[in-house]
Scaffold this motif. Sequence first.
Motif, mmCIF file in Angstrom:
data_model
loop_
_atom_site.group_PDB
_atom_site.id
_atom_site.type_symbol
_atom_site.label_atom_id
_atom_site.label_comp_id
_atom_site.label_asym_id
_atom_site.label_seq_id
_atom_site.Cartn_x
_atom_site.Cartn_y
_atom_site.Cartn_z
ATOM 1 N N SER A 59 -9.047 6.801 -5.743
ATOM 2 C CA SER A 59 -7.878 6.011 -5.360
ATOM 3 C C SER A 59 -7.667 4.867 -6.344
ATOM 4 C CB SER A 59 -8.028 5.482 -3.938
ATOM 5 O OG SER A 59 -8.843 4.343 -3.910
ATOM 6 N N GLU A 79 -2.389 7.180 -1.731
ATOM 7 C CA GLU A 79 -2.324 7.075 -0.274
ATOM 8 C C GLU A 79 -3.299 8.064 0.366
ATOM 9 O OE1 GLU A 79 1.648 7.378 1.346
ATOM 10 O OE2 GLU A 79 0.862 8.151 3.233
ATOM 11 N N GLU A 83 -6.871 7.137 2.497
ATOM 12 C CA GLU A 83 -7.052 7.496 3.906
ATOM 13 C C GLU A 83 -8.292 8.353 4.096
ATOM 14 O OE1 GLU A 83 -2.582 7.458 5.754
ATOM 15 O OE2 GLU A 83 -3.969 9.044 6.315
ATOM 16 N N VAL A 86 -11.363 6.242 3.809
ATOM 17 C CA VAL A 86 -11.635 5.446 5.007
ATOM 18 C C VAL A 86 -12.285 6.311 6.083
ATOM 19 C CG1 VAL A 86 -10.521 4.267 6.934
ATOM 20 C CG2 VAL A 86 -9.913 3.654 4.615
ATOM 21 N N TYR A 124 -9.750 -1.276 2.919
ATOM 22 C CA TYR A 124 -8.795 -0.186 2.689
ATOM 23 C C TYR A 124 -7.914 0.041 3.904
ATOM 24 C CZ TYR A 124 -10.605 0.875 -1.863
ATOM 25 O OH TYR A 124 -10.934 0.777 -3.181
ATOM 26 N N ALA A 125 -8.442 -0.198 5.110
ATOM 27 C CA ALA A 125 -7.591 -0.103 6.293
ATOM 28 C C ALA A 125 -6.488 -1.154 6.207
ATOM 29 C CB ALA A 125 -8.422 -0.291 7.563
ATOM 30 N N ILE A 128 -3.813 0.230 3.951
ATOM 31 C CA ILE A 128 -3.023 1.253 4.640
ATOM 32 C C ILE A 128 -2.046 0.583 5.610
ATOM 33 C CG2 ILE A 128 -3.184 3.192 6.247
ATOM 34 C CD1 ILE A 128 -5.872 3.865 4.888
ATOM 35 N N SER A 132 2.253 0.516 5.739
ATOM 36 C CA SER A 132 3.118 0.857 6.865
ATOM 37 C C SER A 132 4.102 -0.268 7.175
ATOM 38 C CB SER A 132 2.271 1.190 8.087
ATOM 39 O OG SER A 132 1.609 0.035 8.508
ATOM 40 N N ARG A 204 -3.035 15.862 2.272
ATOM 41 C CA ARG A 204 -2.476 14.561 2.635
ATOM 42 C C ARG A 204 -1.474 14.099 1.576
ATOM 43 N NH1 ARG A 204 -0.196 11.142 3.911
ATOM 44 N NH2 ARG A 204 -0.608 9.240 5.107
#
Lengths: 223, 221
Positions: A59, A79, A83, A86, A124-125, A128, A132, A204
């Motif tokens: 990433s 992206e 994910e 994570v 990383y969360a 993300i 959003s 993904r």
Amino acid sequence: MARGNGPFVAGGIGFALLLAGSYWGLFVAPPETYMGDVQRIMYVHVPTAWNAMLAFSFSFICAIASLVRGGYRWDARMEASMEVGVVLATLLCMQGALWAKPTWGVWWDWDPRLTTTAVMVLAYAGIIALRSFVDDPARRAVWSAVAGIVAFVDVPIMYFSVKWWNSLHQVQSSPETVSTAFHWPLRVNAIGVLLVMSAMIALRTRIARMRREREMAPPPEAA
Amino acid sequence: VSATLAALRKDALLQWRTRSRFVAVFVFGATALLLFSFAIGPDAAALRAHSAGFLWLALLLASTLALGDSFHGEMEHRALEGLVLAPAPAAALYYGKAIANWAQLALLGVVLVPIMVVLYDAPADRAPRLVGLILLGSAGLSAPGTLYAAMTAQVRAHQTLLPLLLFPLVVPVLVSAVNATALVMTGDPMDQLRSWTLLLVCFDLIYGSLCGLLFGRVVES
């Protein structure tokens, strides 16, 4: 847009390898001298650790490529790999806790690798979550790439800071540090997790591309 | 350099004119220090032992308020767009804002020290070293915090997003600042202060330069 079956094939082979390697590790390989059967979690734990780090490193590469090249190809890959990274790192923390309870007597220990992994999951969360909340796709791509670079650079610094702060974790397991009887299940599982992870990232990425295409499509004409 | 100074002058002026906001942030930090003692209980020895950690947690929590507000002026009447169009490098805008935020956070840390001394009976007799550490630690909060504040100021739910992004990132700052501060206050028999200070300096340098490089991409997109 690529719609091949490659990811499904790779993922299927990966799952098969994972099953075979885990069977081998659970029932064929001898138990470890000191830790006994508890040690068998290593056959999934160590491959998960390698591949989680691989996903985050990928990433990071995607983030740089996305900033340098522009466009959305690398953004979708970033992206996806964030994910999947994570998910793997969360699994890693849970496996570590399961192993630590019977071995060290505690679920959690403030050891550098464990703590760094947990903080990485949160970092990383956060990225993300940032994605959003940004509605403009161009902005979202640039900002999350910047945040991805900033977060990845932090990993070694964090590792050293926690290492100085406290240390207890045993030396990393790799095929060189464990007995030869443990090699094969470990290797088979590592390749299995690698294939499953690559398949998940590829799929993904596809979802990310399709979402963005729908987002940027002109509104349907009124009939 | 002159562009950075101009940006710094603008940001310092902005902060001076909104100084009532600084007072509110300070009261927030002081309240946090008070609340930590309720979590520990009226155990004077434990409070004194953990006072360095409480000081930095209060500063960290208060810093999200200060940083989150720092692009408030730029968001009005699309002033940020005008600044980006000005014939000055984006890095100058970043360093102006980051240095102004740094000064504000360092001042906040310094004025929280007396509160800590009063509440926890913390030994703070080596004041120059303590101020030096507060300067290093608040630079570590300001360098990535200013970059993230530029992003989150422009999206909804920025009050949630800024700490979500910033807290995991500044774990090394928190760990090294807390340890170094505790060593300064209670003595340093193992000579560990130098390595913690070095870690803080490294973090400041790395993020000071990295965020300066990346800031342009954030505000120009």
